[in-house]
Design a protein around this motif. Structure first.
Motif, PDB file in Angstrom:
ATOM      1  N   LYS A 184     143.159 -55.452  40.508  1.00  0.00           N
ATOM      2  CA  LYS A 184     144.611 -55.533  40.371  1.00  0.00           C
ATOM      3  C   LYS A 184     145.101 -56.943  40.651  1.00  0.00           C
ATOM      4  N   ASP A 185     144.607 -57.549  41.723  1.00  0.00           N
ATOM      5  CA  ASP A 185     145.015 -58.907  42.070  1.00  0.00           C
ATOM      6  C   ASP A 185     144.538 -59.928  41.044  1.00  0.00           C
ATOM      7  N   ARG A 186     143.489 -59.597  40.321  1.00  0.00           N
ATOM      8  CA  ARG A 186     142.994 -60.510  39.286  1.00  0.00           C
ATOM      9  C   ARG A 186     143.809 -60.404  37.998  1.00  0.00           C
ATOM     10  N   GLY A 187     144.744 -59.449  37.957  1.00  0.00           N
ATOM     11  CA  GLY A 187     145.593 -59.311  36.784  1.00  0.00           C
ATOM     12  C   GLY A 187     145.234 -58.161  35.871  1.00  0.00           C
ATOM     13  N   SER A 188     144.203 -57.400  36.221  1.00  0.00           N
ATOM     14  CA  SER A 188     143.811 -56.249  35.394  1.00  0.00           C
ATOM     15  C   SER A 188     144.767 -55.090  35.650  1.00  0.00           C
ATOM     16  N   SER A 189     145.189 -54.461  34.584  1.00  0.00           N
ATOM     17  CA  SER A 189     146.080 -53.304  34.711  1.00  0.00           C
ATOM     18  C   SER A 189     145.262 -52.044  34.950  1.00  0.00           C
ATOM     19  N   LEU A 190     145.937 -50.987  35.382  1.00  0.00           N
ATOM     20  CA  LEU A 190     145.265 -49.708  35.589  1.00  0.00           C
ATOM     21  C   LEU A 190     144.715 -49.185  34.262  1.00  0.00           C
ATOM     22  N   LYS A 191     145.432 -49.437  33.173  1.00  0.00           N
ATOM     23  CA  LYS A 191     144.966 -49.020  31.854  1.00  0.00           C
ATOM     24  C   LYS A 191     143.666 -49.715  31.486  1.00  0.00           C
ATOM     25  N   GLU A 192     143.547 -50.984  31.823  1.00  0.00           N
ATOM     26  CA  GLU A 192     142.318 -51.720  31.538  1.00  0.00           C
ATOM     27  C   GLU A 192     141.139 -51.147  32.322  1.00  0.00           C
ATOM     28  N   LEU A 193     141.391 -50.744  33.563  1.00  0.00           N
ATOM     29  CA  LEU A 193     140.335 -50.145  34.366  1.00  0.00           C
ATOM     30  C   LEU A 193     139.835 -48.861  33.724  1.00  0.00           C
ATOM     31  N   VAL A 194     140.770 -48.060  33.212  1.00  0.00           N
ATOM     32  CA  VAL A 194     140.400 -46.779  32.620  1.00  0.00           C
ATOM     33  C   VAL A 194     139.782 -46.964  31.241  1.00  0.00           C
ATOM     34  N   VAL A 195     140.376 -47.844  30.428  1.00  0.00           N
ATOM     35  CA  VAL A 195     139.943 -47.979  29.026  1.00  0.00           C
ATOM     36  C   VAL A 195     138.787 -48.966  28.892  1.00  0.00           C
ATOM     37  N   ASN A 196     138.998 -50.188  29.364  1.00  0.00           N
ATOM     38  CA  ASN A 196     137.985 -51.232  29.166  1.00  0.00           C
ATOM     39  C   ASN A 196     136.771 -51.050  30.083  1.00  0.00           C
ATOM     40  N   HIS A 197     137.039 -50.746  31.353  1.00  0.00           N
ATOM     41  CA  HIS A 197     135.941 -50.549  32.305  1.00  0.00           C
ATOM     42  C   HIS A 197     135.404 -49.121  32.308  1.00  0.00           C
ATOM     43  N   ARG A 198     136.089 -48.239  31.549  1.00  0.00           N
ATOM     44  CA  ARG A 198     135.645 -46.839  31.403  1.00  0.00           C
ATOM     45  C   ARG A 198     135.387 -46.191  32.767  1.00  0.00           C
ATOM     46  N   TRP A 199     136.419 -46.201  33.585  1.00  0.00           N
ATOM     47  CA  TRP A 199     136.297 -45.708  34.956  1.00  0.00           C
ATOM     48  C   TRP A 199     135.877 -44.247  34.999  1.00  0.00           C
ATOM     49  N   PHE A 200     136.517 -43.408  34.189  1.00  0.00           N
ATOM     50  CA  PHE A 200     136.211 -41.979  34.231  1.00  0.00           C
ATOM     51  C   PHE A 200     134.778 -41.711  33.795  1.00  0.00           C
ATOM     52  N   LYS A 201     134.316 -42.396  32.776  1.00  0.00           N
ATOM     53  CA  LYS A 201     132.954 -42.187  32.301  1.00  0.00           C
ATOM     54  C   LYS A 201     131.941 -42.593  33.357  1.00  0.00           C
ATOM     55  N   HIS A 202     132.109 -43.779  33.937  1.00  0.00           N
ATOM     56  CA  HIS A 202     131.153 -44.252  34.930  1.00  0.00           C
ATOM     57  C   HIS A 202     131.178 -43.392  36.186  1.00  0.00           C
ATOM     58  N   SER A 203     132.360 -42.960  36.600  1.00  0.00           N
ATOM     59  CA  SER A 203     132.443 -42.103  37.782  1.00  0.00           C
ATOM     60  C   SER A 203     131.775 -40.757  37.519  1.00  0.00           C
ATOM     61  N   PHE A 204     131.971 -40.232  36.316  1.00  0.00           N
ATOM     62  CA  PHE A 204     131.354 -38.948  35.976  1.00  0.00           C
ATOM     63  C   PHE A 204     129.836 -39.066  35.907  1.00  0.00           C
ATOM     64  N   VAL A 205     129.357 -40.103  35.216  1.00  0.00           N
ATOM     65  CA  VAL A 205     127.910 -40.278  35.054  1.00  0.00           C
ATOM     66  C   VAL A 205     127.221 -40.435  36.402  1.00  0.00           C
ATOM     67  N   THR A 206     127.833 -41.203  37.298  1.00  0.00           N
ATOM     68  CA  THR A 206     127.220 -41.410  38.613  1.00  0.00           C
ATOM     69  C   THR A 206     127.356 -40.194  39.518  1.00  0.00           C
ATOM     70  N   SER A 207     128.026 -39.157  39.038  1.00  0.00           N
ATOM     71  CA  SER A 207     128.053 -37.896  39.771  1.00  0.00           C
ATOM     72  C   SER A 207     126.878 -37.002  39.395  1.00  0.00           C
ATOM     73  N   PHE A 208     126.181 -37.349  38.317  1.00  0.00           N
ATOM     74  CA  PHE A 208     125.149 -36.457  37.795  1.00  0.00           C
ATOM     75  C   PHE A 208     123.852 -37.183  37.457  1.00  0.00           C
ATOM     76  N   GLY A 209     123.490 -38.174  38.258  1.00  0.00           N
ATOM     77  CA  GLY A 209     122.159 -38.726  38.115  1.00  0.00           C
ATOM     78  C   GLY A 209     122.081 -40.164  37.637  1.00  0.00           C
ATOM     79  N   VAL A 210     122.417 -41.112  38.507  1.00  0.00           N
ATOM     80  CA  VAL A 210     122.179 -42.535  38.272  1.00  0.00           C
ATOM     81  C   VAL A 210     121.617 -43.109  39.566  1.00  0.00           C
ATOM     82  N   TYR A 211     120.508 -43.828  39.464  1.00  0.00           N
ATOM     83  CA  TYR A 211     119.810 -44.266  40.669  1.00  0.00           C
ATOM     84  C   TYR A 211     119.406 -45.738  40.549  1.00  0.00           C
TER      85      TYR A 211
END
Length: 282
Positions: A184-211
């Motif tokens: 946020k302090d770097r200027g990234s919006s919440l939308k960028e976190l969700v869309v560009n950084h794919r927050w939901f996908k990465h959080s979901f994947v790391t819930s089901f097997g990433v080591y």
């Protein structure tokens, strides 16, 4: 120690049918019990939540003695156990607070089901447990400040400044910190976190097997299969609860849903404002 805690969960579940229902989340993903291989406090927190949940669902639990007529010794023992367990829950990380709210919500629903006479008695018992829990938690926090002083946070920051990698030192300039920190302090919006950084996908994947520091993962087909299985299971469960359940079940279902959404929102906010670590298992 953490492995012994997990062994305790397995033993508890093997001896109690209601505890097996509480232990079901451990079968959803190995990422859940993977926490018990770490030298961190999250395994202890999850163990306490398991014990507390068992107290909520087991018909003959010590918590249920508070709601029923019991002998003096049984009642005192039950209230001491509930107060100690609640005190330890109060001392956990803030991401466990929604579970504490869930416990209070379930207890409140149980209390409302009683008659006028038992309500007053049960209310006094519950308040007594909460007061003693706060006293115990306060003693633990007071002892901590007695040893470490009121400037405890400053000492932690100083140790971080001394030992951390320069990406994570408090004194490091923002543009030189790790790329996942303070988006946020770097200027990234919440939308960028969700869309560009794919927050939901990465959080979901790391819930089901990433080591292995995110270097070991399953084929994408596996995660797509988990998505559809989760959706079907969720739709079936919520439909059954909302259609076949009574008003209490429906209210608790809504309450649990709101707590879950709130916890996901808190994780999203922390990833945006502090550090984006895709660790869905937490």
């Amino acid at each position: 120690f953490n492995i012994l805690l997990f062994a305790g969960i397995v033993l508890y579940a093997s001896l109690s049918i209601p505890a097996r229902f509480v232990a079901l989340p451990f079968l959803i993903s190995p990422q859940v019990w993977y926490i018990f291989s770490y030298c961190v406090s999250d395994a202890f927190g999850l163990f306490l939540c398991f014990l507390a949940a068992c107290e909520l669902v087991r018909p003959k639990s010590l918590l249920n003695r508070i709601f029923n007529e019991s002998s003096y010794l049984q009642l005192v023992g039950a209230m001491v156990w509930v107060a100690v367990l609640l005190a330890m829950l109060f001392l956990l990380k803030i991401n466990y607070y929604p579970f504490i709210l869930l416990c209070f919500g379930v207890v409140a629903f149980r209390w409302l089901q009683g008659n006028e006479i038992s309500r007053k008695t049960v209310f006094i018992r519950i308040i007594t447990c909460i007061v003693f829990a706060l006293l115990l938690a306060g003693l633990r926090m007071g002892a901590d400040y007695q040893v470490n002083g009121m400037d405890r946070q400053d000492k932690l920051a100083a140790m971080q400044e001394k030992t951390a990698h320069h990406w994570y030192k408090p004194s490091t300039e923002l543009h030189k910190k790790h790329v996942s920190m303070y988006l946020k302090d770097r200027g990234s919006s919440l939308k960028e976190l969700v869309v560009n950084h794919r927050w939901f996908k990465h959080s979901f994947v790391t819930s089901f097997g990433v080591y292995g520091y995110f270097t070991i993962s399953a084929p994408q087909f596996y995660y797509r299969l988990i998505v559809w299985a989760s959706l079907i299971f969720a739709i079936y469960t919520f439909t059954a609860l909302l259609i076949r359940g009574d008003m209490e079940i429906r209210a608790l279902t809504l309450f649990v849903t709101l707590l879950g959404i709130g916890l996901i929102g808190a994780s999203l906010h922390r990833s945006w404002t502090i550090d984006f670590q895709a660790q869905g298992r937490y």
